[in-house]
Design a protein around this motif. Structure first.
Motif, PDB file in Angstrom:
ATOM      1  N   LEU A  59       0.852  -1.190   0.000  1.00  0.00           N
ATOM      2  CA  LEU A  59       0.000   0.000   0.000  1.00  0.00           C
ATOM      3  C   LEU A  59       0.887   1.239   0.000  1.00  0.00           C
ATOM      4  O   LEU A  59       1.805   1.348   0.819  1.00  0.00           O
ATOM      5  CB  LEU A  59      -0.897  -0.009   1.232  1.00  0.00           C
ATOM      6  CG  LEU A  59      -1.746   1.231   1.487  1.00  0.00           C
ATOM      7  CD1 LEU A  59      -2.761   1.426   0.366  1.00  0.00           C
ATOM      8  CD2 LEU A  59      -2.445   1.122   2.843  1.00  0.00           C
ATOM      9  N   VAL A  60       0.593   2.160  -0.905  1.00  0.00           N
ATOM     10  CA  VAL A  60       1.377   3.385  -1.001  1.00  0.00           C
ATOM     11  C   VAL A  60       0.441   4.543  -1.292  1.00  0.00           C
ATOM     12  O   VAL A  60      -0.606   4.364  -1.936  1.00  0.00           O
ATOM     13  CB  VAL A  60       2.460   3.248  -2.097  1.00  0.00           C
ATOM     14  CG1 VAL A  60       1.846   3.030  -3.472  1.00  0.00           C
ATOM     15  CG2 VAL A  60       3.414   4.418  -2.094  1.00  0.00           C
ATOM     16  N   GLN A  61       0.794   5.713  -0.825  1.00  0.00           N
ATOM     17  CA  GLN A  61      -0.025   6.898  -1.075  1.00  0.00           C
ATOM     18  C   GLN A  61       0.210   7.406  -2.491  1.00  0.00           C
ATOM     19  O   GLN A  61       1.279   7.181  -3.084  1.00  0.00           O
ATOM     20  CB  GLN A  61       0.322   7.989  -0.065  1.00  0.00           C
ATOM     21  CG  GLN A  61      -0.087   7.654   1.357  1.00  0.00           C
ATOM     22  CD  GLN A  61       0.105   8.824   2.303  1.00  0.00           C
ATOM     23  OE1 GLN A  61       0.827   9.767   2.020  1.00  0.00           O
ATOM     24  NE2 GLN A  61      -0.560   8.758   3.459  1.00  0.00           N
ATOM     25  N   GLY A  95       3.641   8.331  -4.350  1.00  0.00           N
ATOM     26  CA  GLY A  95       4.707   7.550  -3.767  1.00  0.00           C
ATOM     27  C   GLY A  95       5.376   6.620  -4.768  1.00  0.00           C
ATOM     28  O   GLY A  95       5.045   6.614  -5.965  1.00  0.00           O
ATOM     29  N   SER A  96       6.292   5.814  -4.251  1.00  0.00           N
ATOM     30  CA  SER A  96       7.085   4.905  -5.089  1.00  0.00           C
ATOM     31  C   SER A  96       7.115   3.507  -4.487  1.00  0.00           C
ATOM     32  O   SER A  96       6.995   3.336  -3.262  1.00  0.00           O
ATOM     33  CB  SER A  96       8.529   5.410  -5.213  1.00  0.00           C
ATOM     34  OG  SER A  96       8.589   6.670  -5.839  1.00  0.00           O
ATOM     35  N   LEU A  97       7.272   2.547  -5.360  1.00  0.00           N
ATOM     36  CA  LEU A  97       7.503   1.158  -4.971  1.00  0.00           C
ATOM     37  C   LEU A  97       8.449   0.532  -5.984  1.00  0.00           C
ATOM     38  O   LEU A  97       8.462   0.934  -7.156  1.00  0.00           O
ATOM     39  CB  LEU A  97       6.206   0.340  -4.963  1.00  0.00           C
ATOM     40  CG  LEU A  97       5.251   0.443  -3.784  1.00  0.00           C
ATOM     41  CD1 LEU A  97       3.991  -0.372  -4.064  1.00  0.00           C
ATOM     42  CD2 LEU A  97       5.902  -0.017  -2.498  1.00  0.00           C
ATOM     43  N   ARG A  98       9.204  -0.449  -5.552  1.00  0.00           N
ATOM     44  CA  ARG A  98      10.008  -1.244  -6.466  1.00  0.00           C
ATOM     45  C   ARG A  98       9.606  -2.713  -6.338  1.00  0.00           C
ATOM     46  O   ARG A  98       9.714  -3.295  -5.253  1.00  0.00           O
ATOM     47  CB  ARG A  98      11.510  -1.095  -6.219  1.00  0.00           C
ATOM     48  CG  ARG A  98      12.331  -1.771  -7.320  1.00  0.00           C
ATOM     49  CD  ARG A  98      13.816  -1.593  -7.158  1.00  0.00           C
ATOM     50  NE  ARG A  98      14.386  -2.517  -6.187  1.00  0.00           N
ATOM     51  CZ  ARG A  98      15.654  -2.914  -6.175  1.00  0.00           C
ATOM     52  NH1 ARG A  98      16.492  -2.440  -7.100  1.00  0.00           N
ATOM     53  NH2 ARG A  98      16.101  -3.739  -5.261  1.00  0.00           N
ATOM     54  N   LEU A  99       9.156  -3.258  -7.437  1.00  0.00           N
ATOM     55  CA  LEU A  99       8.821  -4.673  -7.489  1.00  0.00           C
ATOM     56  C   LEU A  99      10.013  -5.466  -8.003  1.00  0.00           C
ATOM     57  O   LEU A  99      10.774  -4.988  -8.837  1.00  0.00           O
ATOM     58  CB  LEU A  99       7.619  -4.918  -8.397  1.00  0.00           C
ATOM     59  CG  LEU A  99       6.360  -4.100  -8.112  1.00  0.00           C
ATOM     60  CD1 LEU A  99       5.231  -4.534  -9.057  1.00  0.00           C
ATOM     61  CD2 LEU A  99       5.942  -4.205  -6.675  1.00  0.00           C
ATOM     62  N   SER A 100      10.127  -6.684  -7.508  1.00  0.00           N
ATOM     63  CA  SER A 100      11.169  -7.600  -7.969  1.00  0.00           C
ATOM     64  C   SER A 100      10.530  -8.859  -8.522  1.00  0.00           C
ATOM     65  O   SER A 100       9.459  -9.274  -8.064  1.00  0.00           O
ATOM     66  CB  SER A 100      12.108  -7.969  -6.820  1.00  0.00           C
ATOM     67  OG  SER A 100      12.753  -6.831  -6.288  1.00  0.00           O
TER      68      SER A 100
END
Length: 110
Positions: free
Chosen positions: A10-12, A15-20
């Protein structure tokens, strides 16, 4: 062959995320790796891909915000997602060597 995604959450908005995507069972460095996503009630759609030479392609909806990379030493593909929007909410899947990962949920919400 196994593809295992991780890094969702969950991110606002903004925002940022990194998937692998950790791959095993095939010679990773020779194959194009592709990211897809599927939002609730929608068809699975292409996010982008990276070929064996490291060249990338992206869907227009994510171009300039998402970056796909790979580490052939680690047999892992990555999806860096920046400036996330609620419309990016989906299950994200990696695909390679004619195999799918199990998917990882990304939810963008305040």
């Amino acid at each position: 062959v196994q593809l295992v995604e991780s890094g969702g959450g969950l991110v606002q908005p903004g925002g940022s995320l990194r998937l692998s995507c950790a791959a095993s069972g095939f010679t990773f460095r020779f194959y194009t790796m592709t990211w897809y996503r599927q939002a609730p009630g929608k068809v699975r759609e292409l996010v982008g891909d990276i070929n064996s030479s490291g060249s990338t392609n992206y869907a227009n909806s994510v171009k300039g915000r998402f970056t796909i990379s790979r580490d052939n030493d680690k047999n892992t593909a990555y999806l860096q997602m920046n400036s996330l929007k609620p419309d990016d909410t989906a299950v994200y899947y990696c695909y390679g060597f004619n195999n799918w990962g199990q998917g990882t949920q990304v939810t963008v919400s305040s």
